[in-house]
Motif scaffolding. Structure first.
Motif, PDB file in Angstrom:
ATOM      1  N   SER A  11     -31.634 -60.036  69.439  1.00  0.00           N
ATOM      2  CA  SER A  11     -32.705 -59.066  69.672  1.00  0.00           C
ATOM      3  C   SER A  11     -34.001 -59.790  69.995  1.00  0.00           C
ATOM      4  O   SER A  11     -34.184 -60.965  69.637  1.00  0.00           O
ATOM      5  N   THR A  24     -35.652 -58.586  80.932  1.00  0.00           N
ATOM      6  CA  THR A  24     -34.540 -58.208  80.054  1.00  0.00           C
ATOM      7  C   THR A  24     -33.204 -58.291  80.785  1.00  0.00           C
ATOM      8  O   THR A  24     -32.196 -58.648  80.180  1.00  0.00           O
ATOM      9  N   THR A  48     -28.944 -51.819  80.523  1.00  0.00           N
ATOM     10  CA  THR A  48     -30.142 -52.391  79.898  1.00  0.00           C
ATOM     11  C   THR A  48     -31.370 -52.104  80.746  1.00  0.00           C
ATOM     12  O   THR A  48     -32.412 -51.666  80.236  1.00  0.00           O
ATOM     13  N   VAL A  52     -34.531 -49.910  79.402  1.00  0.00           N
ATOM     14  CA  VAL A  52     -35.826 -50.576  79.273  1.00  0.00           C
ATOM     15  C   VAL A  52     -36.849 -49.923  80.208  1.00  0.00           C
ATOM     16  O   VAL A  52     -38.000 -49.688  79.809  1.00  0.00           O
ATOM     17  N   LEU A  68     -35.410 -54.856  72.187  1.00  0.00           N
ATOM     18  CA  LEU A  68     -34.073 -54.809  72.766  1.00  0.00           C
ATOM     19  C   LEU A  68     -33.133 -55.537  71.821  1.00  0.00           C
ATOM     20  O   LEU A  68     -33.441 -56.639  71.353  1.00  0.00           O
ATOM     21  N   VAL A  83     -32.419 -49.989  72.676  1.00  0.00           N
ATOM     22  CA  VAL A  83     -33.800 -50.177  73.106  1.00  0.00           C
ATOM     23  C   VAL A  83     -34.670 -49.259  72.254  1.00  0.00           C
ATOM     24  O   VAL A  83     -34.446 -48.052  72.207  1.00  0.00           O
ATOM     25  N   ASP A  85     -38.565 -47.902  71.195  1.00  0.00           N
ATOM     26  CA  ASP A  85     -39.951 -47.764  71.622  1.00  0.00           C
ATOM     27  C   ASP A  85     -40.707 -46.932  70.590  1.00  0.00           C
ATOM     28  O   ASP A  85     -40.090 -46.358  69.692  1.00  0.00           O
ATOM     29  N   THR A 126     -34.822 -45.243  68.725  1.00  0.00           N
ATOM     30  CA  THR A 126     -33.931 -46.214  69.368  1.00  0.00           C
ATOM     31  C   THR A 126     -32.933 -45.441  70.199  1.00  0.00           C
ATOM     32  O   THR A 126     -32.326 -44.480  69.724  1.00  0.00           O
TER      33      THR A 126
END
Length: 134
Positions: A11, A24, A48, A52, A68, A83, A85, A126
């Motif tokens: 991570s 990423t 990914t 992202v 991540l 991922v 935020d 997540t």
């Protein structure tokens, strides 16, 4: 008896800028290649990238970064891509998206074996996609 190896797990935190998407992709491709992950690496990189990009576009909050995490599941060598935020809201999958935006989660849901999300205890959410190993 030889020691039991743990499944690969990695991570990293990133700034919430458009350049992070490319970075990423490079990091995930490198990790999966090093791990000799048997699944489709190109699909994992695409998933990914979409997750992202969504976090950068929709989850940006000043003073926060995105996280991540990728890890291989021991039982079937599936890959979990997570991922995180700082926003709790989950963008909807837009079935009828037009133009260049709005199709990221639709792409992810068509590739991933599972797509879900959960709130984080500290802040935000997540989004997790699971891809099958081979």
């Amino acid at each position: 008896m030889p020691p039991t190896l743990l499944a690969p797990d990695w991570s990293m935190g990133y700034p919430m800028t458009p350049r992070t998407v490319r970075l990423t992709r490079l990091h995930v491709r490198r990790r999966l290649t090093m791990w000799l992950w048997p699944g489709d690496v190109d699909e994992a990189v695409l998933v990914t990238s979409e997750l992202v990009a969504n976090a950068v576009r929709h989850g940006r909050v000043p003073g926060h970064e995105l996280w991540l995490r990728i890890h291989e599941l021991e039982e079937d060598r599936a890959l979990s891509i997570e991922v995180s935020d700082p926003l709790r809201a989950f963008p909807e999958i837009q079935e009828n998206a037009t133009g260049d935006t709005g199709r990221g989660l639709l792409v992810v849901s068509s590739i991933a074996a599972e797509l879900d999300w959960f709130p984080r205890a500290e802040v935000g959410k997540t989004v997790r996609a699971r891809l099958n190993g081979k």
